[in-house]
Design an enzyme around this catalytic site. Structure first.
Site, PDB file in Angstrom:
ATOM      1  N   GLY A 199      51.592 -44.900  38.856  1.00 18.46           N
ATOM      2  CA  GLY A 199      52.391 -44.618  38.556  1.00 18.46           C
ATOM      3  C   GLY A 199      53.096 -44.081  37.511  1.00 18.46           C
ATOM      4  O   GLY A 199      52.491 -43.295  36.628  1.00 18.46           O
TER       5      GLY A 199
ATOM      6  N   GLN B  82      58.961 -41.174  30.627  1.00 15.28           N
ATOM      7  CA  GLN B  82      57.821 -40.517  30.413  1.00 15.28           C
ATOM      8  C   GLN B  82      58.006 -38.745  30.989  1.00 15.28           C
ATOM      9  O   GLN B  82      56.504 -37.899  29.972  1.00 15.28           O
ATOM     10  CB  GLN B  82      56.477 -40.965  31.950  1.00 15.28           C
TER      11      GLN B  82
ATOM     12  N   CYS C 256      47.684 -45.322  30.636  1.00 10.75           N
ATOM     13  CA  CYS C 256      49.744 -44.779  30.372  1.00 10.75           C
ATOM     14  C   CYS C 256      49.542 -43.446  30.243  1.00 10.75           C
ATOM     15  O   CYS C 256      48.342 -42.652  28.999  1.00 10.75           O
ATOM     16  CB  CYS C 256      50.295 -45.141  29.484  1.00 10.75           C
ATOM     17  N   LEU C 257      49.749 -42.442  31.122  1.00 10.94           N
ATOM     18  CA  LEU C 257      50.051 -41.424  30.644  1.00 10.94           C
ATOM     19  C   LEU C 257      50.992 -41.315  29.268  1.00 10.94           C
ATOM     20  O   LEU C 257      50.921 -39.506  29.065  1.00 10.94           O
ATOM     21  CB  LEU C 257      51.111 -40.550  31.641  1.00 10.94           C
TER      22      LEU C 257
ATOM     23  N   HIS D 161      54.465 -52.531  34.529  1.00 15.92           N
ATOM     24  CA  HIS D 161      54.349 -51.351  33.522  1.00 15.92           C
ATOM     25  C   HIS D 161      54.938 -50.466  33.763  1.00 15.92           C
ATOM     26  O   HIS D 161      55.628 -50.417  32.846  1.00 15.92           O
ATOM     27  CB  HIS D 161      52.690 -51.200  34.031  1.00 15.92           C
ATOM     28  N   GLU D 162      55.906 -50.089  34.951  1.00 17.18           N
ATOM     29  CA  GLU D 162      56.772 -48.489  34.970  1.00 17.18           C
ATOM     30  C   GLU D 162      57.738 -49.094  34.736  1.00 17.18           C
ATOM     31  O   GLU D 162      58.777 -48.465  34.370  1.00 17.18           O
ATOM     32  CB  GLU D 162      56.295 -48.507  36.684  1.00 17.18           C
TER      33      GLU D 162
ATOM     34  N   HIS E  94      58.838 -49.635  31.197  1.00 21.23           N
ATOM     35  CA  HIS E  94      58.816 -48.313  30.803  1.00 21.23           C
ATOM     36  C   HIS E  94      60.211 -47.556  30.418  1.00 21.23           C
ATOM     37  O   HIS E  94      60.619 -47.320  29.789  1.00 21.23           O
ATOM     38  CB  HIS E  94      58.105 -46.908  31.183  1.00 21.23           C
TER      39      HIS E  94
HETATM   40 NI    NI Z   1      52.604 -45.924  31.863  1.00 22.72          NI
END
Ligand code: NI
Length: 182
Positions: free
Chosen positions: A46, A51, A102-103, A144-145, A148
């Site tokens: 995701g 991000q 997470c990236l 989670h997204e 963000h």
């Molecule tokens: Ni993330």
């Protein structure tokens, strides 16, 4: 399509509340396509717009992608999903725990407890209003997204002690990265 730069903590763009999208037009669709390609390339399931340094409410997810050596992108495509202005309209009382990564918090993981199922309202790739019921990994990922988009990282759900350990490790990692760059 293009591979975008991923911003990592503690970049301030990750703490900002992202702005809603007015209409899903070609510019937004291009952003969605670029985000999807970036997500596959960087091995995520995701990705949220902040991000990649864009403070709007766009999310891409593919929890069914094919894993493999080849990271050139779209050949990993399983079931890509595009969300504009996603909003949780119901969440279950039952919770589940997942070891999240997470990236934007590279190489670090932590167990986060969230509602096990959610219903989400959003605009799709064509700008049409949709609703989806999600459970399992998809439910975790959507929450989670959406976090963000509200400037929240998974580490914000951890205890202060665990968060500080992760932040210290992050600092170390970014120092190492600087050494490599030099
Ligand atoms: Ni993330």
């Amino acid at each position: 399509m293009a591979i975008l730069k991923i911003y990592t903590a503690p970049d301030p763009v990750l703490k900002r509340v992202a702005a809603p999208v007015d209409t899903v037009d070609d510019t937004i669709r291009k952003q969605m396509d670029d985000m999807l390609e970036t997500m596959y390339h960087d091995d995520g399931i995701g990705l949220a717009a902040p991000q990649v340094g864009i403070s709007n409410r766009i999310v891409v997810i593919d929890v069914e992608q094919k894993q493999g050596e080849d990271k050139t992108g779209l050949n990993r495509k399983g079931n890509p999903m595009f969300f504009a202005n996603p909003e949780i309209i119901w969440s279950s009382e039952e919770c589940s725990v997942y070891n999240e990564g997470c990236l934007s918090v590279p190489e670090l993981y932590g167990e986060v407890e969230r509602p096990a199922s959610v219903r989400v309202k959003y605009l799709d790739y064509d700008g049409k209003e949709q609703e989806i019921a999600a459970e399992g990994l998809l439910a975790t990922c959507i929450q989670h997204e959406i976090d963000h988009l509200n400037g929240i990282l998974f580490i914000d759900h951890l205890s202060a002690l665990k968060r500080n350990i992760i932040l210290r490790k992050l600092k170390k990692l970014s120092k190492n990265a600087e050494v490599e760059v030099l």
